[in-house]
Design an enzyme around this catalytic site. Structure first.
Site, mmCIF file in Angstrom:
data_model
loop_
_atom_site.group_PDB
_atom_site.id
_atom_site.type_symbol
_atom_site.label_atom_id
_atom_site.label_comp_id
_atom_site.label_asym_id
_atom_site.label_seq_id
_atom_site.Cartn_x
_atom_site.Cartn_y
_atom_site.Cartn_z
ATOM 1 N N HIS A 43 0.743 -1.288 -0.004
ATOM 2 C CA HIS A 43 -0.099 0.165 0.054
ATOM 3 C C HIS A 43 0.749 1.207 -0.172
ATOM 4 C CE1 HIS A 43 -3.948 2.014 0.673
ATOM 5 N NE2 HIS A 43 -3.106 2.945 1.250
ATOM 6 N N HIS A 89 -10.895 2.238 -1.118
ATOM 7 C CA HIS A 89 -11.208 2.016 0.398
ATOM 8 C C HIS A 89 -11.983 0.471 0.290
ATOM 9 C CE1 HIS A 89 -11.055 3.751 4.674
ATOM 10 N NE2 HIS A 89 -9.951 3.577 4.031
ATOM 11 N N ARG A 110 -9.153 14.464 2.731
ATOM 12 C CA ARG A 110 -7.950 15.276 3.394
ATOM 13 C C ARG A 110 -6.624 15.389 2.494
ATOM 14 N NH1 ARG A 110 -9.861 12.000 7.200
ATOM 15 N NH2 ARG A 110 -8.289 10.440 6.900
ATOM 16 N N ASP A 111 -6.573 14.285 1.270
ATOM 17 C CA ASP A 111 -5.567 14.155 0.450
ATOM 18 C C ASP A 111 -5.553 15.699 -0.527
ATOM 19 O OD1 ASP A 111 -4.190 12.185 0.943
ATOM 20 O OD2 ASP A 111 -5.265 10.763 -0.365
ATOM 21 N N SER A 307 -6.434 6.185 13.192
ATOM 22 C CA SER A 307 -7.446 7.353 13.578
ATOM 23 C C SER A 307 -7.632 8.142 12.434
ATOM 24 C CB SER A 307 -7.329 7.891 14.887
ATOM 25 O OG SER A 307 -7.249 6.887 15.869
ATOM 26 N N ASP A 485 -5.794 7.522 -11.288
ATOM 27 C CA ASP A 485 -6.118 6.455 -11.836
ATOM 28 C C ASP A 485 -6.139 5.413 -10.695
ATOM 29 O OD1 ASP A 485 -3.537 6.268 -11.365
ATOM 30 O OD2 ASP A 485 -2.973 5.138 -13.186
ATOM 31 N N GLY A 522 -2.735 8.968 -8.137
ATOM 32 C CA GLY A 522 -3.426 7.583 -8.197
ATOM 33 C C GLY A 522 -3.189 6.611 -7.125
#
Lengths: 724, 80
Positions: A43, A89, A110-111, A307, A485, A522
């Site tokens: 990830h 997600h 948030r990104d 969190s 993407d 992406g």
């Protein structure tokens, strides 16, 4: 001494663990092991995909920031920039659909605002299992409700998306959320830490024992009850996120911030390490200062908690007090938890003792990169078509009333798609359109992928996903600018799956290069499989385009009766992988339609030019289901029917339902000028009929009333969700 | 037979509603508050008279509908 099974539970191979021993010159303690395993996870490190992602085009004169930051940034003129990204997600949404989907939305927002942009729109791409699977309805209900719950509460419109069903997703649903924000082009914030001695600040919500990463720590540092205490699902709080958004934007209007990074996957670990790595500095944190929700949290838990609604910032010296005032005003935690150092190491203290001390650069540099072996998918040959007497309008009714093409109204009615007051084109069209606040210009957004094409021929499927996103933007009248993407695949350690990933990325790269449509951000989600059964390869393409004048755009609804309908692009009648074959003739197979990128570009530029000059304002791209389905969607959107005449000597089913690429339907009062210009530009264009009445008529094949078509189109979703 | 079921978020799961209650109490001047957590109470009248069978049936209700056991715990109390 760390037992081999603990190493394995952290997802590290023996070879990777040996590399850690080598770099540290000693055994890691459990906290360090947790940190490095998170950094080196698929990830965070993209270890299986990075070599291939590097082949994608990421630059263009209008690209301000490409992949590698929290989100991509493109110039949209007038001193403004669009900031956008898509992220998956998937796994959390399968476990707990409401919270999984909700926190997916929170994370992607948030990104975007981490980079200094105010979020203005959300999109999502969803894939569920077969409608017959017992869990599917529960998952659809939870995911849709979770997306709406978060987006509606924080007050950002969810303006569109796509939803598909296939039994390949029975054990692994896909929830990909995309967010778009607008920022001043000269005030973009990055994650690169700098300035030895500068304060490292934690803001937002307190840290709890949420979603501490999958690895079960059975080591002596944890008591026996630890596992029961640690929920694997995070709960989102959109009201806190709203406060965090406003507080961050308020502080960003000053010059207090040097660097900022949100705490997403692997929480404080990834944010601290990424900021240090990007800036080439060290970082020393005192974990006793991290605001915690529960007493007795240890360093491992604090570093790996996921969190929600938290950020890490590096501030300029002497700006701690004014920054603290901003966050306290918004009722958020604010804590100086450390300083930047010149050691190049991440040093953590807890309870007055050193609990981790690891070098940043060597660990980042040594992060595994795999060129995994792969086997390319052999595209299938075209099967013989079944001899069939199916009537075209019966086929249309079945398709438009089935799970693949039925109206998604049940979904988007749960989303507030109008909040903020700038939504110009609502869900249901080719692309959503958002006004750039206070201007006459807009951005167009779409998400697209046709997984059955990708499964049959990954490379062609990758090209098609990009081409369709580009075409959807063009059909709305936008100039396509860039792509984000979301590559969803199975286990990359299986060569067949890796071959799908490689093929799709190659196809995406070819199309993005040919269409000047670079990838600026992406996410990759691998290991989407259960019991050895992988999902269909699903490289979702999120596209963003710019509309220079909102008075000159197009929508899919017919404008008036008596207008000419023109098909732009050549119709060869390609039925391989078509919905007609799969869902009506029950004879799925064959190769997906070829994508000729030169033709795609030529046809699209012609259409966009006509829209931008105000000559065309009704336009729809032809994709899933082919020409007749596109025509029906235009009629249903307007309540105005159409009469079309298939050309002589063609197979009517192939002409009506073939899924040839690079095509658009447009309607306008008189087609002669358009057809002439198309001929001059070398673009195939043919008048196929006229808008008229309240029915869809295919000459020689009868007609169907719009009322019964609408009934068929709208009925499926509510009936499915009601369990009937 | 009457049953009372308490449903609460599992320890460690964020409780935004409890947090909001805590903040509201603090705003009203109640001092010295730590974390506030909330849940719900469900009362059910049952025709069943055997407490073992009643409990079994209530557990099934909790597992299938009343509690989201991914993030919530439940506790069953039986009264006469």
């Amino acid at each position: 001494m760390i037992a081999p099974e603990i190493v394995a539970e952290h997802g590290l191979s023996e070879d990777e663990y040996a590399r850690i021993l080598d770099i540290l010159g000693r055994e890691p303690n459990p906290v360090e092991l947790g940190i490095v395993s998170a950094m080196w996870s698929e990830h965070c490190s993209y270890k299986s995909s990075r070599a291939w992602l590097a082949t994608l085009p990421t630059e263009a004169p209008w690209v301000i920031c490409g992949p590698g930051e929290n989100a991509g940034v493109v110039d949209i003129g007038d001193g403004r920039a669009a900031v956008f990204k898509i992220e998956s997600h998937n796994h959390p949404s399968f476990i707990e659909p409401y919270q999984g989907a909700a926190t997916g939305v929170g994370g992607i927002l948030r990104d975007v605002f981490t980079m200094g942009a105010r979020p203005v729109a959300l999109m999502n791409a969803l894939r569920f299992g077969s409608p017959d699977h017992p869990r599917t309805r529960h998952l659809v209900a939870g995911v849709v409700s979770g997306i709406g719950g978060y987006g509606n509460c924080i007050g950002i419109p969810t303006v569109g998306g796509e939803t598909g069903f296939d039994s390949a997703y029975d054990g692994n649903i896909l929830v990909n959320a995309m967010a778009v924000g607008i920022a001043d082009a000269d005030r973009i914030f990055y994650a690169r830490a700098s300035g030895v001695g500068n304060p490292v600040v934690y803001v937002g919500s307190k840290t709890g024992r949420d979603g501490i990463h999958g690895a079960t720590m059975a080591s002596a540092t944890f008591d026996a009850g630890a596992e029961a205490r640690r929920p694997t699902v995070q709960v989102g709080d959109p009201f806190t996120e709203k406060l965090l958004l406003e507080a961050c934007l308020e502080l960003m209007a000053t010059d207090a911030i040097v660097a900022i990074q949100d705490m997403g996957a692997a929480g404080l670990t990834s944010s601290a390490l990424e900021m240090a790595a990007k800036g080439g500095v060290g970082i020393a944190l005192d974990l006793d200062r991290v605001p915690v929700r529960e007493a007795g949290m240890d360093a491992y838990e604090i570093m790996l908690s996921e969190s929600q609604e938290r950020m890490l910032m590096v501030l300029r010296p002497d700006s701690e007090e004014p920054a603290a005032r901003v966050f306290r005003k918004w009722g958020l935690d604010f804590a100086v938890i450390g300083r930047l150092t010149d050691t190049g190491r991440v040093a953590l203290a807890h309870g007055g003792e050193s609990v981790a001390d690891i070098p940043v650069d060597p660990l980042v540099a040594a992060a595994p990169r795999y060129r995994r072996p792969y086997v390319e998918t052999e595209p299938p040959a075209m099967p013989p078509l079944p001899a069939t007497g199916v009537a075209p309008l019966d086929a249309l009714e079945r398709l438009i009333a089935g799970p693949e093409l039925a109206s998604r109204r049940w979904i988007w009615e749960q989303y507030d798609h109008m909040v903020m007051g700038d939504t110009v084109a609502r869900p249901g069209g080719d692309a959503a359109v958002i006004r750039i606040h206070g201007s006459a210009r807009g951005i167009a957004l779409t998400v697209d992928c046709t997984p059955r094409y990708c499964a049959a021929d990954p490379r062609a499927g990758g090209r098609q996903a990009v081409a369709e996103a580009w075409r959807n933007l063009v059909a709305a009248g936008a100039r396509p600018l860039a792509v984000t993407d979301n590559l969803n695949f199975g286990d990359p350690q299986r060569p067949g799956i890796m071959g799908q990933l490689v093929g799709c990325i190659e196809g995406i790269g070819e199309a993005c290069r040919a269409l000047d449509f670079p990838v600026v951000s992406g996410n990759v989600s691998l290991y989407n499989e259960t019991g050895g059964r992988a999902i269909l390869p699903t490289p979702v393409i999120g596209g963003l385009g710019l509309i220079d004048d909102l008075d000159r755009r197009a929508s899919i609804a017919f404008a008036a009766p008596g207008q000419d309908i023109v098909a732009i692009g050549a119709t060869a009648g390609h039925l391989g992988q078509s919905l007609l074959l799969r869902d009506v003739l029950a004879s799925p197979g064959g190769p997906p339609p070829p994508v000729d990128l030169g033709i795609e570009r030529r046809n699209g530029l012609f259409v966009r030019d006509r829209i931008a000059r105000g000559a065309v304002s009704v336009c729809h791209d032809v994709s899933d289901g082919g020409l007749l389905v596109a025509l029906a969607e235009m009629a249903l959107a307007s309540g105005i029917g159409a009469e079309i005449v298939p050309p002589d000597g063609v197979d009517a089913l192939a002409w009506l339902f073939g899924e040839d690429q690079g095509r658009y339907l447009v309607a306008l009062p008189a087609a002669a000028g358009l057809v002439e210009r198309a001929a001059a530009a070398g673009v195939p264009a043919a008048v196929i009929g006229r808008t008229a009445g309240a029915a869809l008529t295919v000459s020689g094949h009868g007609h169907i009333s719009l009322a019964s078509l609408k009934q068929a189109h709208e009925a499926w979703f509510p009936r499915f969700m009601a369990g009937r | 037979m009457r049953a009372r079921i308490h449903i609460t978020l599992k320890d460690g799961v964020l409780d935004p509603q409890g947090k909001a209650v805590g903040q509201a109490l603090a705003a009203l001047g109640f001092a010295g508050l730590g974390e506030v957590r909330q849940g719900k109470v469900i009362d059910i009248d049952l025709a069943e008279t055997d407490s073992g069978r009643a409990r079994e049936s209530l557990e099934a209700m909790c597992e299938r509908l009343l509690a989201n056991t991914v993030i919530e715990d439940y506790e069953i109390t039986l009264a006469e």
